[in-house]
Design a protein around this motif. Structure first.
Motif, PDB file in Angstrom:
ATOM      1  N   UNK A   8      43.437  43.230  29.596  1.00  0.00           N
ATOM      2  CA  UNK A   8      44.271  42.106  29.994  1.00  0.00           C
ATOM      3  C   UNK A   8      44.701  41.329  28.759  1.00  0.00           C
ATOM      4  N   UNK A   9      45.586  40.338  28.987  1.00  0.00           N
ATOM      5  CA  UNK A   9      46.148  39.591  27.862  1.00  0.00           C
ATOM      6  C   UNK A   9      45.764  38.119  27.859  1.00  0.00           C
ATOM      7  N   UNK A  10      44.876  37.723  28.757  1.00  0.00           N
ATOM      8  CA  UNK A  10      44.387  36.353  28.750  1.00  0.00           C
ATOM      9  C   UNK A  10      45.181  35.367  29.588  1.00  0.00           C
ATOM     10  N   UNK A  11      46.253  35.807  30.221  1.00  0.00           N
ATOM     11  CA  UNK A  11      47.054  34.897  31.052  1.00  0.00           C
ATOM     12  C   UNK A  11      46.293  34.575  32.344  1.00  0.00           C
ATOM     13  N   UNK A  14      45.825  37.504  34.666  1.00  0.00           N
ATOM     14  CA  UNK A  14      44.846  38.459  34.134  1.00  0.00           C
ATOM     15  C   UNK A  14      43.411  37.963  34.306  1.00  0.00           C
ATOM     16  N   UNK A  15      43.180  36.705  34.024  1.00  0.00           N
ATOM     17  CA  UNK A  15      41.830  36.142  34.125  1.00  0.00           C
ATOM     18  C   UNK A  15      41.363  36.154  35.578  1.00  0.00           C
ATOM     19  N   UNK A  16      42.252  35.838  36.505  1.00  0.00           N
ATOM     20  CA  UNK A  16      41.915  35.887  37.922  1.00  0.00           C
ATOM     21  C   UNK A  16      41.557  37.307  38.344  1.00  0.00           C
ATOM     22  N   UNK A  17      42.362  38.274  37.896  1.00  0.00           N
ATOM     23  CA  UNK A  17      42.077  39.678  38.207  1.00  0.00           C
ATOM     24  C   UNK A  17      40.756  40.121  37.576  1.00  0.00           C
ATOM     25  N   UNK A  18      40.474  39.650  36.370  1.00  0.00           N
ATOM     26  CA  UNK A  18      39.204  39.981  35.707  1.00  0.00           C
ATOM     27  C   UNK A  18      38.023  39.538  36.561  1.00  0.00           C
ATOM     28  N   UNK A  19      38.063  38.318  37.059  1.00  0.00           N
ATOM     29  CA  UNK A  19      36.966  37.819  37.889  1.00  0.00           C
ATOM     30  C   UNK A  19      36.793  38.668  39.135  1.00  0.00           C
ATOM     31  N   UNK A  20      37.906  39.037  39.767  1.00  0.00           N
ATOM     32  CA  UNK A  20      37.834  39.865  40.967  1.00  0.00           C
ATOM     33  C   UNK A  20      37.261  41.244  40.664  1.00  0.00           C
TER      34      UNK A  20
END
Length: 77
Positions: A8-11, A14-20
């Motif tokens: 991801x790129x930190x947006x 992306x951060x929301x998807x990372x948590x999921x």
């Protein structure tokens, strides 16, 4: 490769998807790579077939593009 890799790129998308992803798969099963911060991994992502982020590379090499956030071309600038 024994773990999935989440690029991801930190947006915010992306951060929301990372948590999921971490909640679904488990933090011990996923390497998280923020290519916005670690730009040296962009070519690795491209080589794996990543076209946009966020994206998940599975252990057997499948690329799952998730909720289009930014193309790699945009991230490369």
């Amino acid at each position: 490769m024994s773990k999935s890799i989440f690029y991801h790129a930190g947006c915010p998308v992306c951060v929301s998807a990372e948590h999921d992803i971490l909640n679904l798969i488990g933090a011990d099963q996923v390497e998280v790579v923020n290519i916005g911060e670690d730009r040296s991994r962009i070519s690795e992502a491209e080589g794996a077939g990543i076209k946009s982020v966020p994206a998940l590379l599975t252990p057997n090499g499948n690329v799952l593009h998730i909720n289009f956030g930014a193309s790699l071309e945009d991230v490369k600038g």
